[in-house]
Design an enzyme around this catalytic site. Structure first.
Site, PDB file in Angstrom:
ATOM      1  N   ASP A 211       3.631   0.177  -1.038  1.00 12.99           N
ATOM      2  CA  ASP A 211       2.724   1.095  -0.340  1.00 12.99           C
ATOM      3  C   ASP A 211       1.456   1.294  -1.168  1.00 12.99           C
ATOM      4  OD1 ASP A 211       1.511   3.396   0.988  1.00 12.99           O
ATOM      5  OD2 ASP A 211       3.433   3.581   2.018  1.00 12.99           O
TER       6      ASP A 211
ATOM      7  N   SER B 250      -0.389   4.878   6.412  1.00 13.84           N
ATOM      8  CA  SER B 250       0.894   4.170   6.332  1.00 13.84           C
ATOM      9  C   SER B 250       1.638   4.167   7.661  1.00 13.84           C
ATOM     10  CB  SER B 250       1.784   4.796   5.254  1.00 13.84           C
ATOM     11  OG  SER B 250       1.223   4.576   3.992  1.00 13.84           O
TER      12      SER B 250
ATOM     13  N   HIS C 232      -2.909   8.322  -4.970  1.00 15.80           N
ATOM     14  CA  HIS C 232      -3.498   9.519  -4.343  1.00 15.80           C
ATOM     15  C   HIS C 232      -3.792  10.593  -5.392  1.00 15.80           C
ATOM     16  CE1 HIS C 232      -3.511   8.548  -0.126  1.00 15.80           C
ATOM     17  NE2 HIS C 232      -2.234   8.271  -0.095  1.00 15.80           N
TER      18      HIS C 232
HETATM   19 ZN   LIG Z   1      -1.125   6.977   1.186  1.00 16.02          ZN
END
Ligand SMILES: [Zn+2]
Ligand SMILES: *[C@@H]1O[C@H](CO)[C@@H](O)[C@H](O)[C@H]1NC(C)=O
Length: 515
Positions: free
Chosen positions: A81, A125, A352
């Site tokens: 991710d 996502s 993030h």
């Molecule tokens: Zn993210």
């Protein structure tokens, strides 16, 4: 002839000579002294013959490799991710050096994936899970529904006409075993793409839907879809975090944390009651002691997301590699093969937060899980695809020496202060200028801390995703199809082709089942 010419060229250094007016001091400023976390560089790199030999070996390896056009019995999709290309490059240095090959760097075929959403330049996502699992590009924030469904449309998401069905669904139709593994909550956006159809990724429990003033008896929450939905209830392996989404507010989980559900349902019990030869595990010991006859496995190793590997209590929480190994072992107990989705979810979460150190470490862990899968499976019958859903804004820059610690400095800026090799375009790492208006001196920071927040240009509580392409790395049957610049939603169509599932073109039939 060609070779000796090449060696001559390299040896003379002619082709790399700098232009006369080139000011080397300006272009390549001297680095400040940094810690001793530098990596050793192989002394053979100083010889042209080393590079020529390496290149020639690669030529031999590539030209000697026949195309693998077997039917893929098993398909494993690894999703890093937020694993942008700079993340991969920097993770090599973190792992051992610029020259290091991560497990998936060794895969023979690569392509690029274009990740934009139907309605946004930069994806999240949710819409990307719809693309790389269900084969359809969708609206930002939506999962397993086509672009006909808008974000947050509770009634609209129930219209089955607009459901996008995942490769897990089609693999189940073909009597294959299916499973998912993640370091996030198993109801989080990426794994939800395997089994859910929702117009809003946040609706993981009924309480989440109630909080948005919608009716969870109209549009089912993601945890309910995992246990009762057509694809979800037939999954043989589910592992990750997120116990709270499965148990009532009044109920405590094994670690004493309260649940999140308002409807009083204990979905872990529901799953156990409806699933044959099933086992539920909640800690690493139970996972490693798993009976080797278990057919169906639910492993929830945390109340919320699982820990960062650097924070993980290894006596209690399994690693991504350990979960991957258990998943492959359970899924292999069948004759028709399997589809497995494995997500390294916390690369994204670290980015993030501007926490590049943790993003590097999570990428290294992700690479280890892929190595486990490569070791446990046969290239002849198992297609492994590694990709990311979207990029991030981290850049990798400067002219640091070879082997320099990737978490340190790339050079000195024109203000006389250092800059880090890894930087973000936005995020929590923005620093106010000092009182005299000059740039904050990051050499005074505790930049060796695993939680250090790397510098960002624009202030933002959570650093954003990036819109640049991500890599696709493939090995096994039809891996050569994963090349070129592809729209992200093509990925499951190619996996379906290779494993002969789904309604489109496959390697096993002349025409698609449904046009
Ligand atoms: Zn993210
Ligand atoms: C379901 O979606 C299809 C396609 O968008 C549409 O034609 C149909 O009217 C919808 N059905 C309902 C009940 O809204």
């Amino acid at each position: 002839m060609l070779l000796s010419l090449l060696i001559l060229f390299l040896a003379s250094g002619e082709i790399f000579a700098a232009p006369k007016e080139h000011n080397d001091k300006l272009m390549h400023p001297r680095l400040p002294p940094s810690s001793n976390r530098h990596l050793k560089v192989n002394p053979d790199e100083g010889k042209s013959s080393y590079w020529v030999e390496n290149a020639q070996n690669t030529v031999l390896e590539k030209t000697g490799k026949p195309l693998n056009q077997n039917t893929a019995k098993n398909v494993i999709l690894f999703l890093g991710d937020g694993m942008s290309i700079p993340t991969v490059s920097a993770a090599r240095v973190y792992t051992g050096g610029e020259e290091v090959q991560l497990s998936f760097d060794k895969f023979p075929y690569t392509g690029l994936s274009k990740t934009y959403a139907v309605n946004r330049q930069v994806a999240d996502s949710a819409n990307t899970a719809t693309a790389y699992l269900c084969g359809v590009k969708a609206n930002y924030g939506t999962i397993g529904v086509g672009p006909e469904v808008s974000i947050g449309d509770c009634v609209g998401m129930t219209n089955a006409t607009n459901h996008a069905l995942s490769i897990a669904y089609y693999s189940q139709l073909a009597k294959k075993r299916t499973g998912l593994v993640t370091t996030a909550r198993v109801t989080h956006a990426s794994p939800a793409g395997v089994y859910a159809h929702t117009s809003l990724r946040d609706w993981e429990s009924d309480t989440d839907i109630l909080n948005d003033d919608e009716d969870p008896t109209v549009c089912a929450d993601i945890a309910t879809q995992l246990v009762s939905g057509e694809t979800g209830k037939n999954l043989n392996v589910v592992m990750g975090g997120g116990r709270a989404k499965f148990i009532p507010k009044e109920t405590e989980d094994e670690e004493g944390h309260k649940g999140d559900r308002s409807d009083g349902e204990n979905l872990i019990r529901t799953w156990l009651a409806q699933t044959q030869n099933a086992q539920y595990v909640w800690n690493r010991d139970d996972l490693l002691a798993l009976d080797d006859t278990v057919d169906n496995l639910l492993g929830l190793f945390g109340t919320d997301h699982l820990s960062y590997n650097l924070d993980r209590d290894p006596t209690n929480e399994p690693s991504l590699a350990e979960m991957t190994q258990a998943a492959i072992e359970v899924l292999s107990r069948g004759d028709n093969g399997f589809f497995l989705f494995v997500e390294g979810a916390k690369i994204d979460m670290a980015h993030h937060g501007g926490q590049a150190h943790k993003a590097m470490d999570e990428t290294a862990e992700f690479a280890k899980a892929i190595q486990v899968a490569a070791d446990l499976t046969d290239e002849a019958d198992t297609l492994i695809v590694v990709t990311a859903d979207h990029a991030h804004t981290m850049s990798y820059s400067g002219y640091a020496d070879r082997g320099n610690d990737i978490l340190e400095f790339g050079g000195e800026a024109s203000d006389g202060k250092v800059y880090t090799t890894l930087n973000y375009a936005n995020g929590p790492g923005y620093r106010q200028p000092d009182s005299d208006g000059s740039r904050h001196d990051i050499s005074q920071d505790d930049y060796e801390d695993k939680d250090y927040v790397f510098p960002a240009v624009a202030p933002l509580g959570s650093e954003t995703h990036g819109g640049d392409d991500v890599g696709i790395f493939a090995r096994g049957p039809w891996a050569h199809l994963f090349s070129g610049v592809l729209e992200e939603n093509v990925i499951p169509h190619l996996m379906s082709y290779a494993s002969c599932v789904g309604e489109g073109y496959t390697a096993c039939a002349d025409a698609p089942l449904i046009k």
